[in-house]
Enzyme design. Structure first.
Site, short mmCIF file in Angstrom:
data_model
loop_
_atom_site.label_atom_id
_atom_site.label_comp_id
_atom_site.label_asym_id
_atom_site.label_seq_id
_atom_site.Cartn_x
_atom_site.Cartn_y
_atom_site.Cartn_z
CE1 TYR A 132 0.79 -2.60 14.00
CE2 TYR A 132 0.44 -2.36 11.64
CZ TYR A 132 0.72 -3.16 12.73
OH TYR A 132 0.91 -4.51 12.55
CB THR A 146 -0.42 0.83 -0.73
OG1 THR A 146 -1.05 -0.43 -0.55
CG2 THR A 146 -1.21 1.61 -1.78
CB SER A 163 -10.28 1.69 -1.83
OG SER A 163 -8.99 2.11 -1.38
CE1 TYR A 187 -4.07 4.56 2.06
CE2 TYR A 187 -4.61 2.34 1.32
CZ TYR A 187 -3.70 3.25 1.83
OH TYR A 187 -2.41 2.84 2.06
CG HIS A 188 -5.73 0.75 -2.07
ND1 HIS A 188 -6.84 0.24 -1.42
CD2 HIS A 188 -4.67 0.08 -1.54
CE1 HIS A 188 -6.45 -0.68 -0.54
NE2 HIS A 188 -5.15 -0.80 -0.59
CE LYS A 215 -0.66 5.23 1.16
NZ LYS A 215 0.27 5.88 2.08
CB VAL A 247 1.97 -3.95 8.41
CG1 VAL A 247 2.96 -4.15 9.55
CG2 VAL A 247 2.58 -3.07 7.33
NE ARG A 295 -11.16 -7.54 9.75
CZ ARG A 295 -12.34 -7.35 10.31
NH1 ARG A 295 -12.45 -6.62 11.40
NH2 ARG A 295 -13.44 -7.90 9.80
NE ARG A 304 -11.89 -4.55 1.93
CZ ARG A 304 -10.69 -4.23 2.38
NH1 ARG A 304 -9.68 -4.13 1.55
NH2 ARG A 304 -10.49 -4.03 3.67
CB VAL A 305 -15.88 -3.65 -6.12
CG1 VAL A 305 -15.81 -4.09 -7.58
CG2 VAL A 305 -17.30 -3.30 -5.71
P1 NAD Z 1 -1.91 4.87 11.13
O1 NAD Z 1 -3.25 5.44 10.80
O2 NAD Z 1 -1.77 4.01 12.33
O3 NAD Z 1 -0.86 6.07 11.24
C1 NAD Z 1 -0.90 7.21 10.43
C2 NAD Z 1 -0.53 8.42 11.29
O4 NAD Z 1 -0.52 9.59 10.47
C3 NAD Z 1 -1.54 8.67 12.41
O5 NAD Z 1 -0.87 8.79 13.65
C4 NAD Z 1 -2.23 9.96 12.00
O6 NAD Z 1 -2.63 10.73 13.12
C5 NAD Z 1 -1.16 10.66 11.15
N1 NAD Z 1 -1.70 11.59 10.14
C6 NAD Z 1 -2.66 11.35 9.23
N2 NAD Z 1 -2.90 12.47 8.50
C7 NAD Z 1 -2.05 13.43 8.96
C8 NAD Z 1 -1.85 14.80 8.63
N3 NAD Z 1 -2.54 15.41 7.68
N4 NAD Z 1 -0.89 15.49 9.33
C9 NAD Z 1 -0.17 14.88 10.31
N5 NAD Z 1 -0.34 13.59 10.67
C10 NAD Z 1 -1.28 12.87 10.00
O7 NAD Z 1 -1.41 4.10 9.82
P2 NAD Z 1 -0.26 3.00 9.66
O8 NAD Z 1 -0.90 1.68 9.63
O9 NAD Z 1 0.84 3.29 10.59
O10 NAD Z 1 0.23 3.32 8.19
C11 NAD Z 1 1.27 4.26 7.97
C12 NAD Z 1 1.52 4.44 6.48
O11 NAD Z 1 1.89 3.18 5.92
C13 NAD Z 1 0.30 4.91 5.71
O12 NAD Z 1 0.70 5.83 4.73
C14 NAD Z 1 -0.23 3.66 5.08
O13 NAD Z 1 -0.90 3.95 3.90
C15 NAD Z 1 1.03 2.85 4.84
N6 NAD Z 1 0.77 1.40 4.86
C16 NAD Z 1 0.24 0.78 5.96
C17 NAD Z 1 0.01 -0.60 5.94
C18 NAD Z 1 -0.59 -1.35 7.10
O14 NAD Z 1 -0.88 -2.56 6.94
N7 NAD Z 1 -0.79 -0.75 8.25
C19 NAD Z 1 0.33 -1.32 4.78
C20 NAD Z 1 0.87 -0.66 3.67
C21 NAD Z 1 1.08 0.70 3.72
N1 USQ Z 2 -10.13 -9.27 4.04
C1 USQ Z 2 -10.92 -10.35 4.37
N2 USQ Z 2 -11.42 -10.41 5.63
C2 USQ Z 2 -11.16 -9.44 6.57
C3 USQ Z 2 -10.35 -8.36 6.23
C4 USQ Z 2 -9.84 -8.30 4.94
O1 USQ Z 2 -11.16 -11.24 3.55
O2 USQ Z 2 -11.66 -9.56 7.69
C5 USQ Z 2 -9.54 -9.19 2.68
C6 USQ Z 2 -9.88 -7.92 1.91
O3 USQ Z 2 -11.09 -8.05 1.21
C7 USQ Z 2 -8.67 -7.77 1.02
C8 USQ Z 2 -7.53 -8.37 1.83
O4 USQ Z 2 -8.14 -9.17 2.83
O5 USQ Z 2 -8.81 -8.53 -0.14
C9 USQ Z 2 -6.64 -7.34 2.50
O6 USQ Z 2 -7.46 -6.46 3.25
P1 USQ Z 2 -6.87 -5.58 4.47
O7 USQ Z 2 -8.01 -4.86 5.10
O8 USQ Z 2 -6.01 -6.43 5.30
O9 USQ Z 2 -5.87 -4.59 3.69
P2 USQ Z 2 -6.15 -3.36 2.72
O10 USQ Z 2 -7.53 -2.86 2.74
O11 USQ Z 2 -5.57 -3.71 1.39
O12 USQ Z 2 -5.28 -2.23 3.40
C10 USQ Z 2 -4.13 -2.47 4.21
C11 USQ Z 2 -3.79 -1.17 4.91
C12 USQ Z 2 -3.41 -0.13 3.85
C13 USQ Z 2 -2.32 -0.67 2.96
C14 USQ Z 2 -2.69 -2.01 2.36
C15 USQ Z 2 -1.53 -2.68 1.64
O13 USQ Z 2 -4.89 -0.71 5.70
O14 USQ Z 2 -2.99 1.06 4.50
O15 USQ Z 2 -2.07 0.24 1.93
O16 USQ Z 2 -3.05 -2.92 3.43
S1 USQ Z 2 -2.03 -3.53 0.19
O17 USQ Z 2 -3.10 -4.48 0.56
O18 USQ Z 2 -0.89 -4.23 -0.31
O19 USQ Z 2 -2.54 -2.56 -0.73
#
Ligand code: NAD
Ligand code: USQ
Length: 404
Positions: free
Chosen positions: A22, A155, A190, A192-193, A196, A222, A252, A337-338
């Site tokens: 994305y 993040t 989480s 995941y977090h 990072k 984003v 969403r 979530r917690v």
């Molecule tokens: P995404 O899942 O759409 O894209 C991630 C891409 O990385 C995918 O195309 C996947 O195939 C590739 N990938 C994953 N593991 C890999 C590996 N081992 N080798 C090669 N490619 C690999 O995610 P996104 O939403 O584009 O997010 C991109 C980055 O930005 C992530 O690191 C995410 O944590 C961070 N981020 C995203 C958001 C958000 O809201 N989308 C917010 C904050 C931070």
């Molecule tokens: N939430 C709701 N309803 C929903 C979806 C989410 O109330 O339908 C709440 C969640 O509980 C959370 C907040 O909205 O408190 C954000 O949730 P999210 O799913 O939009 O975002 P998050 O899980 O934090 O993860 C996303 C990306 C991740 C990135 C992160 C940035 O998937 O890759 O790291 O946003 S941040 O939130 O600043 O850590």
């Protein structure tokens, strides 16, 4: 600071790891358009998650090969593609040796918090993929291109929700009469977090130990989908996730409003986070590349433009929906979530502004266009994928199949 127009970095080589995702796809096209020579590295695992979980992007997305071919036919610009896993060091080495990047932008991780909380195997996968992948990138830079600037997507969630202001990476503390500037405390919520947080520590250490130059972009949530470049042709369209595992809050809510599903506010809805438009993601990355960190420097930017609570977002979408004739309801879903549902939140985010970021703030017109976008694709929505199915408390060792 250097802006895009005066950038002497033009024609420099940027490797975009995760360039099929994305944020990565939008960034790859943006930088290619600005004159950078771009290579995408991706193992396409994000497309595999869709197949495994029975979910899909709202928008139809072309294969990476067709995307890049289309980009060439529309703009005349080439993007190199290396398909492979960065956890495979042999593969990553070959990509580094053949492309010789000046900057690496690393988006290539498993980025869903719910995905990392499905079961033990997904938790382990997430931390292995993310931590080992980043370690390999650090070793590749040390071995093959010492001067290369690492721009790593972190993040805002690394900080959690402390009861004091959040600084950009570091905080100056006076303790027992002595003062030091230290990494800001991390309280991720989480697996995941947490991956990072582990990445940040590994990067900080290698900057100190090996003189690597790195920028950690602690990005907020984003929203949005369209960028100037993805708008050029329908085959360049970005992915748009709305399901309970990969969909993020505002995206969403727009899809939910479009299909008449009540907005899913988890718990009390006071959860506050930093948010930004995907058009600002690409701008921030460009600014970070054009103004690189110094050798040995571990620089941290908080990459978001505005703070909202989940309740704020629900209100905004309800009002914007009303104007389009949509009747938008909201429900409180028991929080899977917690996390704190009512808390203080005030995070600094001035460093990217100082470098020249001109934010696209969340406006009625953007919400309007996002809602219209969701309405255009509403027949593609699988309503069964909307409610959350992953519980932070119920995670166990048994492998789960998450689908209807
Ligand atoms: P995404 O899942 O759409 O894209 C991630 C891409 O990385 C995918 O195309 C996947 O195939 C590739 N990938 C994953 N593991 C890999 C590996 N081992 N080798 C090669 N490619 C690999 O995610 P996104 O939403 O584009 O997010 C991109 C980055 O930005 C992530 O690191 C995410 O944590 C961070 N981020 C995203 C958001 C958000 O809201 N989308 C917010 C904050 C931070
Ligand atoms: N939430 C709701 N309803 C929903 C979806 C989410 O109330 O339908 C709440 C969640 O509980 C959370 C907040 O909205 O408190 C954000 O949730 P999210 O799913 O939009 O975002 P998050 O899980 O934090 O993860 C996303 C990306 C991740 C990135 C992160 C940035 O998937 O890759 O790291 O946003 S941040 O939130 O600043 O850590």
């Amino acid at each position: 600071p250097q802006s895009s127009s005066e950038s002497s970095a033009k024609s420099k080589k940027v490797m975009i790891i995760g360039g099929d995702g994305y944020c990565g796809w939008a960034t790859a096209l943006h930088l290619s358009n600005k004159g950078y020579e771009v290579a995408i590295v991706d193992n396409l695992v994000r497309r595999l998650f869709d197949h495994q979980l029975g979910i899909d992007s709202l928008t139809p997305i072309s294969s990476i090969q067709n995307r890049v071919r289309r980009w060439k036919s529309v703009t005349g610009k080439s993007i190199h593609v290396f398909i492979g896993d960065i956890c495979d060091f042999e593969f990553l080495s070959e990509a580094f040796k053949s492309f010789e990047p000046d900057s690496v932008v690393h988006f290539g991780e498993q980025r869903s918090a719910p995905y990392s909380m499905i079961d033990r195997s997904r938790a382990v996968y997430t931390q292995h993929n993310n931590v080992i992948g980043t370690l390999n990138v650090l070793f590749a830079i040390k071995e093959f291109s010492q001067e290369c600037h690492l721009v790593k997507l972190g993040t805002m969630g690394e900080y959690g929700t402390p009861n004091i202001d959040i600084e950009e990476g570091y905080i100056t503390i006076t303790h027992n009469g002595r003062t030091d500037t230290l990494p800001y405390p991390k309280q991720a919520s989480s697996f995941y977090h947490l991956s990072k947080v582990h990445d940040s520590h590994n990067i900080a250490f290698t900057c100190k130990a090996w003189g690597i130059r790195a920028t950690d972009l602690n990005q907020g949530v984003v929203y949005g989908v369209r960028t100037d470049e993805t708008d050029m042709h329908e085959e360049l369209c970005n992915r748009f996730d709305y399901d309970g595992v990969f969909g993020t809050a505002l995206n969403r809510f727009c899809v939910q409003a479009a299909v008449g599903h009540p907005l899913t506010v988890y718990g009390k809805g006071g959860q506050t986070r930093g948010y930004l438009d995907i058009r600002d993601t690409v701008q921030c990355v460009e600014l970070a590349i054009a103004n690189p960190a110094k050798p040995g420097e571990f620089r941290v930017f908080n990459q978001f433009t505005e703070q909202f609570s989940v309740n704020d977002l629900a209100r905004l979408v309800t009002n914007a929906g009303k104007k389009l004739g949509l009747e938008v309801q909201t429900i409180s879903v028991p929080n899977p979530r917690v996390e704190a549902e009512e808390h203080y939140y005030n995070a600094k985010h001035t460093k990217l502004i100082e470098l020249g970021l001109r934010p696209h703030l969340l406006s009625e017109s953007l919400l309007d266009s996002l809602l219209n976008f969701a309405i255009k694709f509403k027949d593609q929505v699988d309503a069964a994928q909307i409610m959350p199915t992953v519980s932070w408390k119920k995670i166990g060792v048994k492998t789960r199949t998450v689908s209807v």
